[in-house]
Design an enzyme around this catalytic site. Sequence first.
Site, short mmCIF file in Angstrom:
data_model
loop_
_atom_site.label_atom_id
_atom_site.label_comp_id
_atom_site.label_asym_id
_atom_site.label_seq_id
_atom_site.Cartn_x
_atom_site.Cartn_y
_atom_site.Cartn_z
N HIS A 233 130.78 83.90 24.73
CA HIS A 233 129.42 84.10 24.24
C HIS A 233 128.94 82.83 23.56
CE1 HIS A 233 129.21 88.60 24.38
NE2 HIS A 233 130.53 88.47 24.36
N HIS B 22 135.29 86.00 29.14
CA HIS B 22 133.94 85.46 29.00
C HIS B 22 133.76 84.87 27.61
CE1 HIS B 22 133.74 89.68 27.71
NE2 HIS B 22 132.69 89.36 26.96
#
Length: 141
Positions: A101, A99
Site C-alpha cells: 500500500h 501487495h
Amino acid sequence: MAETVFSKILSGEIPSFKVYEDEFVYAFLDISQVTKGHTLLIPKKASPNIFETDEETMAHIGAALPKVANAIKKAFNPDGLNIIQNNGEFADQSVFHIHFHFLPRYENDIDGFGYHWETHENEINDEQKQAIANQIKAQFE
C-alpha cells in the site's frame, strides 16, 4: 494458489484504475482511497505473503517501489508517504496475494488514517537487544 480479487484484476475480470505496469508488476488505485492517491503494487507472479515470495519477484517489486512512490509524489506533492505491507490475517492482511500500500500523507488533511508505534527502548536493555539480534542472525547461518 487460490484465486483472489487481485488475480481477477490482473486477468481483467475485475476493472481497476491502473497507474503503472511492466512485465512483472501492476500498480493500481486502491478502491478504498484511504488517502488521495492510495495505490497498491502487486507482482504478477502471485504468492500469498512475503514469506512465500521468491527473491526474483521481490527484486522486481523492489525496482517498482520507488517508481510508484515518485509518481505519487510528482502527482500530488504529499507531505509524506507510508508504504505498508501486511503478512497474515493477524497483521491485517485481507487479500492473500502479496501487495504494498502506498498511502500519501497530507499535513492539513484529516484522512482518517493513522497508527501509533509504542517504543520500548527503555524497557529492553542492550544485553536483551543483542540476544534478540543473535536469534534472528542465527537464521541466516
